[in-house]
Design an enzyme around this catalytic site. Structure first.
Site, PDB file in Angstrom:
ATOM      1  N   MET A 299       0.858  -1.193   0.000  1.00  0.00           N
ATOM      2  CA  MET A 299       0.000   0.000   0.000  1.00  0.00           C
ATOM      3  C   MET A 299       0.892   1.241   0.000  1.00  0.00           C
ATOM      4  SD  MET A 299      -3.448  -0.860   2.020  1.00  0.00           S
ATOM      5  CE  MET A 299      -2.878  -0.533   3.671  1.00  0.00           C
TER       6      MET A 299
ATOM      7  N   GLN B  43     -10.305  -2.455   2.218  1.00  0.00           N
ATOM      8  CA  GLN B  43      -9.848  -3.145   3.423  1.00  0.00           C
ATOM      9  C   GLN B  43      -9.842  -2.232   4.658  1.00  0.00           C
ATOM     10  OE1 GLN B  43      -5.949  -4.062   1.471  1.00  0.00           O
ATOM     11  NE2 GLN B  43      -5.084  -3.699   3.499  1.00  0.00           N
TER      12      GLN B  43
ATOM     13  N   HIS C 178       8.986   0.988   3.496  1.00  0.00           N
ATOM     14  CA  HIS C 178      10.050   1.014   4.507  1.00  0.00           C
ATOM     15  C   HIS C 178      10.946  -0.202   4.288  1.00  0.00           C
ATOM     16  CE1 HIS C 178       7.674  -2.042   6.473  1.00  0.00           C
ATOM     17  NE2 HIS C 178       6.640  -1.227   6.499  1.00  0.00           N
TER      18      HIS C 178
ATOM     19  N   HIS D 143       9.392  -3.542   3.306  1.00  0.00           N
ATOM     20  CA  HIS D 143       9.038  -3.706   1.883  1.00  0.00           C
ATOM     21  C   HIS D 143      10.307  -3.895   1.048  1.00  0.00           C
ATOM     22  CE1 HIS D 143       5.633  -1.038   3.337  1.00  0.00           C
ATOM     23  NE2 HIS D 143       4.977  -2.071   2.831  1.00  0.00           N
TER      24      HIS D 143
ATOM     25  N   LYS E  85       9.106  -2.848  11.869  1.00  0.00           N
ATOM     26  CA  LYS E  85       8.914  -1.718  10.941  1.00  0.00           C
ATOM     27  C   LYS E  85       7.487  -1.743  10.416  1.00  0.00           C
ATOM     28  CE  LYS E  85      13.513  -0.810   9.998  1.00  0.00           C
ATOM     29  NZ  LYS E  85      14.239   0.439   9.862  1.00  0.00           N
TER      30      LYS E  85
HETATM   31  O1  PAF Z   1      -0.141  -5.783   3.454  1.00  0.00           O
HETATM   32  C1  PAF Z   1      -0.554  -4.844   2.738  1.00  0.00           C
HETATM   33  O2  PAF Z   1       0.134  -3.837   2.546  1.00  0.00           O
HETATM   34  C2  PAF Z   1      -1.932  -4.943   2.110  1.00  0.00           C
HETATM   35  O3  PAF Z   1      -2.835  -5.565   2.974  1.00  0.00           O
HETATM   36  C3  PAF Z   1      -1.922  -5.636   0.737  1.00  0.00           C
HETATM   37  C4  PAF Z   1      -1.487  -7.076   0.830  1.00  0.00           C
HETATM   38  C5  PAF Z   1      -0.991  -4.874  -0.199  1.00  0.00           C
HETATM   39  C6  PAF Z   1      -3.328  -5.599   0.142  1.00  0.00           C
HETATM   40  O4  PAF Z   1      -3.799  -4.301  -0.002  1.00  0.00           O
END
Ligand code: PAF
Length: 280
Positions: free
Chosen positions: A30, A61, A34, A37, A184
């Protein structure tokens, strides 16, 4: 590196790569990236020929009173990080591209989403499963990479891929931590200095629990109580849940045996922080 908001263009490119026999890794995010990721992108880079990072703050979500509007966003910064980590493509759609005006379908499951985060965020995992299914259709990757910090999300996506026969391998990657042990998270920026200081209690409580388990403690209730007691020593902590469950089906267990997930969610001010240990 290309940045595209188009489903059609992204799908076409990924299909071309696949037709050339190239392996494609997908890192769904999303944004507001950081080191957690970065470690996913890095691993995807090592294990695939092409890497696609999706950046989409998925409204589906978020519940009505959650942080959809204030969720941090910074595409320029994210693009630099993706480029630096060697990503080939960023898929960054607008909400309208993902959810047209007549959108009415969703993906949901029965039991895995009910407990833990699902108890206090009832629509959350339905939104996650729906958007991840859409991403898997738009980007027919060979592998998709998810962090273990969101352990319930990882378990749900694994189950969904099995149940619905998605042709993709799900790779769970270790939690990346600050030097003092705090996991993080993009939401750590919501913490005040004092909350940030006290938030280290989460990792410390899990450390203590793991020591007890290593020393032979098998009683799940005792482990849970030990963690709750420790977290409650931090005056600013407000526990949402601390649970000891089977990692496979996210159901409560009495004994620590098999694949176990010890998971917690704790508020510090407006920040709801997650942490866990998975025993495999
Ligand atoms: O973990 C996340 O950042 C979100 O839940 C995802 C998997 C990208 C779905 O929007």
């Amino acid at each position: 590196m290309t940045i595209s908001g188009s489903i059609e263009e992204t799908r076409k490119q990924v299909k071309e790569w696949k037709a050339q026999g190239l392996r494609v890794g997908l890192v769904p995010t999303m944004g507001y990236l950081h080191e957690g990721h970065q470690s996913l992108i890095n691993r995807a880079r090592k294990e695939n020929d092409k890497v696609v990072v999706s950046i989409f703050v998925n409204p589906m979500q978020f519940g009505p009173n959650e942080d959809l509007e204030s969720y941090p966003r910074d595409l320029d910064r994210d693009a630099k990080i993706c480029e630096q980590e060697g990503a080939d493509w960023i898929f960054h759609p607008e909400v309208e591209e993902m959810y047209g005006p007549d959108f009415s379908g969703y993906v949901d499951m029965n039991t895995l989403p009910e407990k833990l985060c699902g108890a206090s965020r009832p629509v959350h995992f339905r939104g996650v499963q729906t958007v991840v299914s859409k991403l898997f259709h738009i980007i027919p990757a060979d592998r998709a990479y998810f962090g273990q910090k969101d352990a319930q999300q990882l378990a749900i996506i694994r189950r969904m891929v099995l149940d619905l026969n998605f042709d993709i391998e799900i790779i769970g990657c270790p939690i990346i931590r600050e030097e003092d042990g705090l996991a993080k998270s993009s939401r750590n920026i919501y913490l005040t200095d004092e909350e940030r200081k006290q938030a280290v209690i989460l990792n410390q409580s899990l450390e203590e629990a793991m020591k007890a388990i290593d020393a032979g403690e098998k009683d799940a209730a005792k482990i849970k109580n030990m963690i709750v007691k420790k977290i409650n020593t931090a005056p600013l902590a407000k526990i949402d849940y601390v649970e000891v469950v089977s990692f496979n089906n996210i159901q409560p267990i009495e004994k620590i045996e098999g694949e176990v997930l010890i998971a917690l969610a704790v508020y510090f001010g407006s920040a709801r922080l997650l942490d866990n240990r998975i025993i495999l």
